[in-house]
Design a protein around this motif. Structure first.
Motif, short mmCIF file in Angstrom:
data_model
loop_
_atom_site.label_atom_id
_atom_site.label_comp_id
_atom_site.label_asym_id
_atom_site.label_seq_id
_atom_site.Cartn_x
_atom_site.Cartn_y
_atom_site.Cartn_z
N TYR B 401 0.84 -1.19 0.00
CA TYR B 401 0.00 0.00 0.00
C TYR B 401 0.88 1.25 0.00
O TYR B 401 0.61 2.20 -0.75
CB TYR B 401 -0.92 -0.01 1.23
N LEU B 402 1.94 1.21 0.82
CA LEU B 402 2.84 2.36 0.86
C LEU B 402 3.53 2.56 -0.49
O LEU B 402 3.74 3.68 -0.94
CB LEU B 402 3.89 2.17 1.96
N GLU B 403 3.86 1.44 -1.15
CA GLU B 403 4.50 1.56 -2.47
C GLU B 403 3.57 2.30 -3.43
O GLU B 403 4.00 3.21 -4.15
CB GLU B 403 4.82 0.16 -3.01
N ARG B 404 2.29 1.91 -3.45
CA ARG B 404 1.33 2.59 -4.33
C ARG B 404 1.22 4.07 -3.97
O ARG B 404 1.16 4.93 -4.84
CB ARG B 404 -0.06 1.93 -4.19
N TYR B 405 1.15 4.34 -2.66
CA TYR B 405 1.01 5.72 -2.22
C TYR B 405 2.22 6.55 -2.65
O TYR B 405 2.08 7.67 -3.16
CB TYR B 405 0.84 5.76 -0.70
N ILE B 406 3.41 5.97 -2.47
CA ILE B 406 4.63 6.72 -2.81
C ILE B 406 4.64 7.03 -4.30
O ILE B 406 4.92 8.15 -4.72
CB ILE B 406 5.88 5.92 -2.39
N ILE B 407 4.31 6.02 -5.11
CA ILE B 407 4.37 6.23 -6.56
C ILE B 407 3.32 7.25 -7.00
O ILE B 407 3.60 8.16 -7.77
CB ILE B 407 4.18 4.89 -7.31
N VAL B 408 2.09 7.11 -6.50
CA VAL B 408 1.02 7.98 -7.01
C VAL B 408 1.15 9.39 -6.43
O VAL B 408 1.19 10.37 -7.18
CB VAL B 408 -0.37 7.38 -6.65
N ALA B 409 1.21 9.48 -5.13
CA ALA B 409 1.04 10.81 -4.52
C ALA B 409 2.35 11.59 -4.40
O ALA B 409 2.36 12.78 -4.65
CB ALA B 409 0.40 10.65 -3.14
N THR B 410 3.45 10.91 -4.04
CA THR B 410 4.64 11.72 -3.76
C THR B 410 5.43 12.05 -5.03
O THR B 410 6.11 13.06 -5.07
CB THR B 410 5.56 11.03 -2.74
#
Lengths: 240, 484
Positions: B401-410
């Protein structure tokens, strides 16, 4: 001279050596295009809505600081990255003006175009427009007021282009050089903005675009912008 | 694992038990070589489905209210007032919603991978776990499919993306990756729902035969008049085989296209050719982990330890270890090339991950996705321990989930022009909707667990018929009779 039926090649020249960063173009753009007021809190959050943004970069070391101003409207790219990604054709290239058009009524707000714009000139209506007194008195009847949930951006004041073209057609003459003036061009005190038809070899923009000072923003991305910047050396603004 | 602890007592087969004890290296226990009478097994499954105690209804009530708060409350508030109530802002126009979308699409790969791929390759240990994972695919796709709608600025106009003859005389733009995305997701949802339904038909007939009242009527309708004749089995098996093969390329296409939502753009950090396989690997990694998490919970709460044995989790544990290796390989290949290239914006992004505000998330992701699986899953005792597997698989999904968040949002916070750099923090509305999505998934699964047999009983019975322990010399060896 171009004839009324001929396609125009609308181009904007921005002379960075003349820009003083006075923000008159930004204000004129807001008034002309009904760009809504968002309030301090939203701006602090990063949701400012300007179709034309004066980006200010600091150069040098204190105390010898320099401010450099770059007015960034929509670059009206020929190979616009925002166009293919829109699933509903809300943004596309118009055949008549060869400009990058944003159709508010088609937009469903996926915001893919805003992500894909390398210049980040597209702004989103996070809420319904709410202009406080007396700003609500100055809405331009030529331009739509956008509702929440749609993307908007600089149109090169396409309503002014249309009006000039219609006037010219009515009088049976070509559009004169300098007849079309977007709001930012009209408002700029040092005349840093020049707008015109590049297909007309006698026009000011056609001559200025050939200038050795000319460059395009993020040229390496391959977007082929219609805005040409002029710049020589560094702008020196004293006292900032 | 002592045999006494299983709730369903196994018939005494001293020779077989002895043989299994003698050769711990051969995983015969996953073949369920202690068959029980068919009627007993059917009744056992149906009774597990009809147990609805106080705890069950409390859980349903909690989940339903969380769903209502998330979708009815927070989403309704957002539709009424505008996208501004979410935390997204310039230049981060996509935030938690899209991260959730990618995550749940990833979870949906579990079912297809475990069920179809293992079916095609005739991995026999798949038999009791196929249904549970196929259900995960369908339910997580429903959850994922809602996120693009939640994310729309004008949600009430979502149908403008659907190609149909309309008064606007406008076709959708098939150049847009979002259109490919929608096509792929609809295909996958249709295909995986049918693929869930087909192997369900014999079990529906079984349930029809031993239930009464409204359940009998529902199961009777869903069983489509199944009688179990030879030609019916033949057609069903052919259909399942076709679907198992066809759904695999669809599975690959779905997550590849989801990754192309990012890969096709000009955004620095997104524009990468490796995103297709990288996302697919990550999806299977997180999906298989989620299957283990869910099946462990189901096994505990519905007392299905006769069907779901530590050997199954052992086999799935090896699978996620392999996918942890694969994910790490893709992650490292992407990271090292971008870092070595040293482009200014990419360098800023990498610096933000390694030392900046995203560092906590980034190191947590690496810890859960690499350090934990690599250091634990090589050990058979850990793979067979239910508690350890539960914690490891939940950790993997936090990491993914963190991987997805890092790629999309950050990655969106830093673009080509430094003046446009910004930050992003999710708002309470986004968090409530994300919690609502998790609750919706859990609610669908909990309710379905009382309506649909979570174990494909006929497949287990078929497996037990085709496998047996045969004496060869003094040893008992598991042998297979392929029924097809």
């Amino acid at each position: 001279m171009s004839s009324p039926t001929e396609n125009h090649h609308w181009t904007m020249i921005i002379d960075l050596d003349r820009c003083t960063g006075c923000q008159a173009c930004v204000v004129a753009c807001h008034v002309e295009n009904n760009v809504t007021y968002v309030g301090e809190e939203e701006v602090a959050m990063g949701r400012f809505m300007h179709w034309l943004l004066i980006q200010r970069y600091w150069g040098g070391e204190y105390p010898n600081m320099q401010a450099r101003f770059s007015p960034i409207p929509c670059q009206q790219c020929k190979e616009a990255p925002c166009e293919p990604v829109c699933p509903v054709y809300a943004t596309y290239h118009s055949e008549q003006e060869m400009l990058n058009i944003q159709v508010y009524n088609r937009c469903i707000g996926v915001r893919f175009c805003a992500n894909n714009c390398p210049y980040k000139v597209r702004v989103f209506n996070w809420f319904n427009p709410q202009n406080p007194e007396p700003l609500d008195q100055m809405l331009n009847p030529d331009v739509t007021v956008r509702s929440r949930g749609v993307i908007e951006k600089c149109t090169f004041c396409i309503h002014r282009i249309r009006r000039a073209e219609e006037d010219a057609r009515y009088e049976g003459r070509p559009v004169r050089d300098g007849e079309v003036q977007p709001a930012c061009v009209q408002a700029c005190p040092p005349e840093a903005f020049v707008f015109g038809d590049r297909n007309d070899p006698e026009s000011r923009v056609a001559k200025m675009a050939e200038s050795r000072r000319g460059f395009r923003l993020l040229d390496d991305v391959g977007t082929v912008p219609e805005v040409v910047y002029l710049k020589r050396g560094v702008t020196d603004v004293e006292g900032i | 694992m002592s045999k006494e602890s299983r709730s369903a007592p196994r018939p005494a087969e001293p020779d077989q038990a002895l043989a299994l004890e003698m050769r711990p290296g051969i995983l015969s226990d996953q073949l369920l070589l202690d068959p029980r009478p068919v009627g007993d097994m059917n009744r056992y499954i149906m009774e597990a489905m009809q147990r609805t105690g106080k705890g069950f209804w409390i859980l349903v009530a909690i989940l339903a209210s969380l769903v209502l708060i998330g979708y009815g409350g927070a989403w309704g508030y957002q539709v009424r007032w505008g996208m501004g109530v979410a935390g997204i802002r310039r230049p981060v126009f996509w935030g938690l919603y899209i991260a959730n979308f990618v995550f749940w699409i990833g979870i949906s790969h579990s079912g297809t991978f475990i069920s179809a791929v293992l079916r095609v390759f005739k991995a026999e240990f798949r038999r009791p776990i196929t249904r549970g994972s196929e259900m995960m695919t369908t339910f997580s796709l429903i959850v994922a499919g809602l996120f693009p709608l939640i994310h729309l600025g004008r949600t009430w106009r979502f149908y403008w993306m659907i190609p149909y003859f309309n008064q606007r005389q406008l076709w959708p733009n098939f150049h847009s990756p979002l259109m490919w995305d929608m096509m792929a997701i609809f295909t996958y949802l249709t295909g995986s729902t049918l693929y869930l339904y087909l192997p369900l038909i014999p079990d529906m007939a079984m349930a029809r035969n031993i239930t009464t009242g409204w359940r009998k009527r529902v199961y009777g309708t869903l069983a489509l008049g199944w009688r179990g004749s030879e030609s019916e089995w033949h057609h069903l098996k052919t259909a399942i085989k076709i679907f198992a093969f066809v759904i695999m390329p669809v599975m690959f296409s779905v997550h590849t296209i989801v990754s192309w939502d990012f890969g096709m753009t000009l955004v620095e950090g997104w524009h990468s050719t490796i995103f297709g396989p990288y996302f697919v690997t990550g999806a299977i990694f997180s999906g298989v982990s989620a299957v283990i998490t869910v099946l462990l919970i189901v096994r505990k709460t519905m007392k299905l330890d006769y069907f779901l044995r530590p050997e199954h989790f052992d086999a799935l544990g090896k699978l996620i270890l392999v996918f942890s290796f694969a994910w790490t390989y893709f992650w490292f290949a992407e990271f090292i090339t971008e870092w070595y290239g040293g482009e200014p914006v990419i360098s800023a992004l990498i610096h933000m991950q390694a030392r900046g505000p995203v560092a906590v998330l980034w190191y947590t992701m690496l810890f859960f996705n690499i350090v934990v699986p690599w250091s634990t899953l090589w050990n058979r005792r850990i793979r067979r321990s239910t508690t350890a597997m539960l914690l490891i698989t939940i950790g993997i999904n936090i990491g993914m989930y963190l991987e997805r968040y890092i790629i999309v949002a950050t990655f969106l916070t830093k673009g080509r022009m430094p003046f446009n750099w910004g930050i992003y923090n999710p708002s309470i509305v986004e968090l409530l909707i994300s919690i609502g999505a998790l609750s919706l998934f859990a609610l669908l699964y909990v309710v379905a667990s009382r309506l649909i047999p979570l174990v494909p009983v006929w497949e287990v019975q078929e497996g037990q018929l085709s496998h047996s322990l045969r004496p060869i010399g003094r040893a008992l060896v598991p042998s297979v009779v392929d029924l097809e």
